[in-house]
Design an enzyme around this catalytic site. Structure first.
Site, PDB file in Angstrom:
ATOM      1  N   ASP A 182       4.947 -36.207 -13.370  1.00 49.25           N
ATOM      2  CA  ASP A 182       5.298 -36.864 -14.639  1.00 49.25           C
ATOM      3  C   ASP A 182       6.183 -38.091 -14.381  1.00 49.25           C
ATOM      4  O   ASP A 182       6.942 -38.114 -13.410  1.00 49.25           O
ATOM      5  CB  ASP A 182       6.029 -35.847 -15.535  1.00 49.25           C
ATOM      6  CG  ASP A 182       6.041 -36.268 -16.997  1.00 49.25           C
ATOM      7  OD1 ASP A 182       5.312 -37.215 -17.364  1.00 49.25           O
ATOM      8  OD2 ASP A 182       6.787 -35.646 -17.769  1.00 49.25           O
ATOM      9  N   ASN A 242      -3.748 -34.702 -23.010  1.00 44.19           N
ATOM     10  CA  ASN A 242      -3.665 -36.140 -22.675  1.00 44.19           C
ATOM     11  C   ASN A 242      -4.767 -36.967 -23.355  1.00 44.19           C
ATOM     12  O   ASN A 242      -4.684 -38.189 -23.395  1.00 44.19           O
ATOM     13  CB  ASN A 242      -3.673 -36.371 -21.158  1.00 44.19           C
ATOM     14  CG  ASN A 242      -2.376 -35.993 -20.479  1.00 44.19           C
ATOM     15  OD1 ASN A 242      -2.366 -35.559 -19.324  1.00 44.19           O
ATOM     16  ND2 ASN A 242      -1.241 -36.132 -21.172  1.00 44.19           N
TER      17      ASN A 242
HETATM   18  C1  IPE Z   1       2.024 -33.238 -18.390  1.00 41.92           C
HETATM   19  O1  IPE Z   1       2.688 -34.444 -18.605  1.00 41.92           O
HETATM   20  C2  IPE Z   1       0.612 -33.485 -17.959  1.00 41.92           C
HETATM   21  C3  IPE Z   1       0.428 -34.070 -16.637  1.00 41.92           C
HETATM   22  C4  IPE Z   1       1.352 -34.304 -15.762  1.00 41.92           C
HETATM   23  C5  IPE Z   1      -0.949 -34.363 -16.289  1.00 41.92           C
HETATM   24  P1  IPE Z   1       2.779 -35.119 -20.043  1.00 41.92           P
HETATM   25  O2  IPE Z   1       3.578 -36.361 -19.873  1.00 41.92           O
HETATM   26  O3  IPE Z   1       1.434 -35.237 -20.650  1.00 41.92           O
HETATM   27  O4  IPE Z   1       3.598 -34.008 -20.862  1.00 41.92           O
HETATM   28  P2  IPE Z   1       4.459 -34.146 -22.190  1.00 41.92           P
HETATM   29  O5  IPE Z   1       3.589 -34.792 -23.212  1.00 41.92           O
HETATM   30  O6  IPE Z   1       5.645 -34.998 -21.870  1.00 41.92           O
HETATM   31  O7  IPE Z   1       4.861 -32.743 -22.516  1.00 41.92           O
HETATM   32  C1  IPE Z   2       2.224 -38.565 -15.784  1.00 41.58           C
HETATM   33  O1  IPE Z   2       2.943 -39.673 -16.182  1.00 41.58           O
HETATM   34  C2  IPE Z   2       0.747 -38.859 -15.648  1.00 41.58           C
HETATM   35  C3  IPE Z   2      -0.083 -38.182 -16.658  1.00 41.58           C
HETATM   36  C4  IPE Z   2       0.352 -37.386 -17.610  1.00 41.58           C
HETATM   37  C5  IPE Z   2      -1.509 -38.408 -16.567  1.00 41.58           C
HETATM   38  P1  IPE Z   2       3.078 -40.081 -17.710  1.00 41.58           P
HETATM   39  O2  IPE Z   2       1.967 -41.012 -18.057  1.00 41.58           O
HETATM   40  O3  IPE Z   2       3.203 -38.884 -18.568  1.00 41.58           O
HETATM   41  O4  IPE Z   2       4.448 -40.889 -17.687  1.00 41.58           O
HETATM   42  P2  IPE Z   2       5.612 -40.857 -18.770  1.00 41.58           P
HETATM   43  O5  IPE Z   2       5.962 -39.429 -19.009  1.00 41.58           O
HETATM   44  O6  IPE Z   2       5.052 -41.530 -19.999  1.00 41.58           O
HETATM   45  O7  IPE Z   2       6.709 -41.638 -18.136  1.00 41.58           O
HETATM   46 MG    MG Z   3       4.763 -37.797 -19.271  1.00 37.26          MG
END
Ligand code: IPE
Ligand code: IPE
Ligand code: MG
Length: 247
Positions: free
Chosen positions: A18, A66
């Site tokens: 994340d 997502n």
């Molecule tokens: C969890 O991260 C999913 C992945 C790392 C693929 P998100 O960024 O989607 O989770 P939330 O929305 O902050 O809970």
């Molecule tokens: C994790 O990084 C990747 C996926 C969930 C695919 P994020 O895209 O969630 O990054 P933040 O949480 O917005 O910084």
């Molecule tokens: Mg995230």
């Protein structure tokens, strides 16, 4: 008793990768730049797992939630997965990595589905690290699919309802044959599961790292492993069992 021994190594590490978006924003870049930088850390994490003798590495790449992101970001993420498999599959195969994919494959684009199938098929006999890619994965979806399959097996008389056990459910979920994660790491400072491995993580240790995923290097991985080695795992008993957890 604390387990300081380097032998208390997790057999299975699962990572919620994340913070790509925040990494990009801090640099004034589009979110995609963060996802692209994140792919480099995926490669590094697989190699670190091999070096550290970790048998199973699960990476949360795309969640069933997502899809709620802007369409442009979703299609960028799909493009990055295509790019990763096309570019890295040969290397991973050479490095003896066995790839498995968990999540719902029915609702992803057919070409991506074919790539995921190919990655599994080509590496299925490899004996090195098992890399589990959680793609279009959500634990509630996984459990719902498993319950539906069990219900169908009951209806057709293949399973007696009285014999449905925890072991039955474990064989119907996507991770059948894979040991539960000993350690779940989440980067970016968030402290939640976000629908990841709800069943499998029942007794996992959690390490929340402040760094963003594109900054999660080999050193950060070893820091998480060191933190894990200091934990006491009791599994409901009074003291931790004597056995080392290693692979
Ligand atoms: C969890 O991260 C999913 C992945 C790392 C693929 P998100 O960024 O989607 O989770 P939330 O929305 O902050 O809970
Ligand atoms: C994790 O990084 C990747 C996926 C969930 C695919 P994020 O895209 O969630 O990054 P933040 O949480 O917005 O910084
Ligand atoms: Mg995230």
């Amino acid at each position: 008793m604390r387990h300081e021994s380097p032998l208390s190594l997790p057999r299975h590490v699962a990572i919620i990768m994340d913070g790509n978006g925040r990494w990009a924003r801090a640099r004034g870049l589009p979110r995609t730049a963060g996802h692209r930088a994140g792919v480099e850390r995926v490669r590094e994490a697989v190699r670190t797992a091999a070096e550290a003798n970790i048998g199973y590495l699960t990476l949360f790449a795309f969640s069933s939630e997502n899809w709620n992101r802007p369409q442009e970001e979703v299609s960028d993420l799909m493009g990055i997965l295509r790019f990763f498999i096309r570019r890295d599959l040969a290397d991973l195969h050479r490095e003896n990595v066995c790839i498995k994919v968990i999540g719902c494959r029915d609702t992803v684009q057919p070409d991506i589905r074919a790539l995921l199938d190919e990655a599994e098929e080509r590496t299925r006999n490899n004996t090195g690290v098992t890399l589990i890619i959680a793609f279009n994965y959500g634990a509630r979806n996984e459990l719902t699919r498993a319950v539906r399959s069990i219900a169908e097996a009951v209806r057709s008389g293949r399973i007696d309802p009285a014999h449905v056990s925890e072991a039955t459910l474990s064989t119907y979920i996507d991770t059948t044959g894979i040991p539960d994660p000993d350690l779940v790491i989440r980067t970016s400072g968030e402290q939640r599961l976000s629908n990841f491995l709800l069943w499998q993580a029942a007794y996992s240790e959690f390490v929340f790292m402040p760094c963003l995923w594109p900054d999660f290097d080999r050193k950060a991985f070893y820091e998480a492993l060191a933190e894990y080695s200091r934990r006491d795992r009791r599994f409901g008993a009074v003291e931790a069992p004597e056995i080392a957890v290693g692979s």
